[in-house]
Design a protein around this motif. Structure first.
Motif, PDB file in Angstrom:
ATOM      1  N   VAL A 150       0.650  -1.130   0.047  1.00 19.74           N
ATOM      2  CA  VAL A 150       0.038   0.055  -0.124  1.00 19.74           C
ATOM      3  C   VAL A 150       0.906   1.224   0.058  1.00 19.74           C
ATOM      4  N   THR A 151       2.300   1.168  -0.120  1.00 19.77           N
ATOM      5  CA  THR A 151       3.116   2.344  -0.288  1.00 19.77           C
ATOM      6  C   THR A 151       2.537   3.191  -1.426  1.00 19.77           C
ATOM      7  N   GLY A 152       2.228   4.617  -0.778  1.00 24.68           N
ATOM      8  CA  GLY A 152       2.078   5.700  -1.742  1.00 24.68           C
ATOM      9  C   GLY A 152       0.436   5.831  -1.716  1.00 24.68           C
ATOM     10  N   PHE A 153      -0.386   5.015  -1.315  1.00 24.32           N
ATOM     11  CA  PHE A 153      -1.797   5.150  -1.417  1.00 24.32           C
ATOM     12  C   PHE A 153      -2.207   6.294  -0.526  1.00 24.32           C
ATOM     13  N   ASP A 154      -3.176   7.040  -0.907  1.00 22.51           N
ATOM     14  CA  ASP A 154      -3.584   8.215   0.030  1.00 22.51           C
ATOM     15  C   ASP A 154      -5.199   8.298   0.170  1.00 22.51           C
ATOM     16  N   VAL A 155      -5.795   8.777   1.126  1.00 21.39           N
ATOM     17  CA  VAL A 155      -7.250   8.922   1.393  1.00 21.39           C
ATOM     18  C   VAL A 155      -7.842   9.173  -0.053  1.00 21.39           C
ATOM     19  N   GLY A 156      -8.740   8.368  -0.188  1.00 23.43           N
ATOM     20  CA  GLY A 156      -9.608   8.466  -1.629  1.00 23.43           C
ATOM     21  C   GLY A 156      -9.226   7.764  -2.655  1.00 23.43           C
ATOM     22  N   ASP A 157      -7.900   7.053  -2.565  1.00 24.45           N
ATOM     23  CA  ASP A 157      -7.337   6.089  -3.356  1.00 24.45           C
ATOM     24  C   ASP A 157      -8.109   4.650  -3.326  1.00 24.45           C
ATOM     25  N   SER A 158      -8.371   3.789  -4.434  1.00 26.34           N
ATOM     26  CA  SER A 158      -8.461   2.560  -4.379  1.00 26.34           C
ATOM     27  C   SER A 158      -7.383   1.629  -4.928  1.00 26.34           C
ATOM     28  N   ILE A 159      -7.378   0.441  -4.394  1.00 25.13           N
ATOM     29  CA  ILE A 159      -6.416  -0.464  -4.749  1.00 25.13           C
ATOM     30  C   ILE A 159      -7.159  -1.492  -5.812  1.00 25.13           C
ATOM     31  N   HIS A 160      -6.742  -1.737  -6.961  1.00 24.48           N
ATOM     32  CA  HIS A 160      -7.058  -2.475  -7.917  1.00 24.48           C
ATOM     33  C   HIS A 160      -6.489  -3.730  -7.963  1.00 24.48           C
ATOM     34  N   ILE A 161      -7.012  -4.854  -8.660  1.00 35.38           N
ATOM     35  CA  ILE A 161      -6.305  -6.159  -9.052  1.00 35.38           C
ATOM     36  C   ILE A 161      -4.955  -5.628  -9.855  1.00 35.38           C
ATOM     37  N   SER A 162      -5.166  -4.692 -10.653  1.00 35.53           N
ATOM     38  CA  SER A 162      -3.922  -4.000 -11.655  1.00 35.53           C
ATOM     39  C   SER A 162      -2.673  -3.739 -10.848  1.00 35.53           C
ATOM     40  N   ASN A 163      -2.928  -3.255  -9.615  1.00 33.45           N
ATOM     41  CA  ASN A 163      -1.994  -2.782  -8.517  1.00 33.45           C
ATOM     42  C   ASN A 163      -1.291  -3.908  -7.957  1.00 33.45           C
TER      43      ASN A 163
END
Length: 209
Positions: A150-163
């Motif tokens: 989850v490095t670099g992910f901020d509030v409002g971001d979504s983590i998708h399978i492509s990540n």
């Protein structure tokens, strides 16, 4: 990769509810091995040994070598039924597989480097949409878990399978869309103190839906 397990079994001479009840009274669990273009194999296994393997936490994603009648059958557990009150296993299904067979499995996800996520450091909350991923891989290469950075992910971001960096030879069973695994949403305190609240509120609502 999940460990290979071994389960000693005996062939069942009789089928039916009465025979199954007799087996359970004697500490045995009726089971069946199917697939592989062969006739189903009716077996029973020791309840204590089955419970011990279930307690490993990765039984359903492990190759189980069933030893029965002097032969060893390579299988993948597909279902274990439990008594609704006593919570004891009452039946198990195993899929017969070849060594190089590709299988569909559900593998749990874990999240790494949370301290490197700006959103989580600011007090954001990791909203997990999928606790497991549906994957396709070779039977002897089933991962114990999938680690998501989850490095670099901020509030409002979504983590998708492509990540997600899947292990070599492992693919998502869902290939027609870039689905969401988790989102980072803002708690109320962060929303009220942040000047840019519109994005946070919208994404939080989406993540909670």
């Amino acid at each position: 990769m999940s460990d290979q397990l071994t389960l000693t079994a005996e062939a069942r001479e009789r089928a039916g509810k009465g025979a199954s009840r007799d087996l359970r009274r004697n500490g045995r669990v009726p089971a069946v091995v199917y697939g592989g273009n062969e006739e189903p194999l009716m077996i029973h296994v020791e309840e204590k040994l089955l419970m011990k393997q279930l307690m490993t936490g990765h039984f359903m994603n492990s190759v189980v070598m069933i030893e029965v009648g002097g032969k060893t059958v390579r299988t993948l557990p597909k279902d274990v039924a439990f008594h609704p009150v006593k919570d004891r296993p009452i039946h198990a299904d195993f899929l017969r597989i070849s060594k190089d067979a590709k299988v569909h499995v559900e593998v749990p996800v874990v999240f790494a480097n949370e301290e490197a996520s700006p959103g989580l450091k600011r007090g954001g909350v990791l909203n997990i949409v999928r606790h497991e991923l549906e994957l396709v891989c070779e039977a002897d290469k089933i991962p114990d878990e999938i680690s998501i950075d989850v490095t670099g992910f901020d509030v409002g971001d979504s983590i998708h399978i492509s990540n997600v960096a899947l292990p070599k030879g492992v693919e998502s069973a869902i290939s027609d869309r870039d689905f969401t695994i988790a989102t980072i949403v803002a708690p109320s305190a962060l929303k009220s103190s942040d000047g840019d609240t519109t994005k946070d509120e919208g994404e939080a609502a989406e993540g909670e839906a």
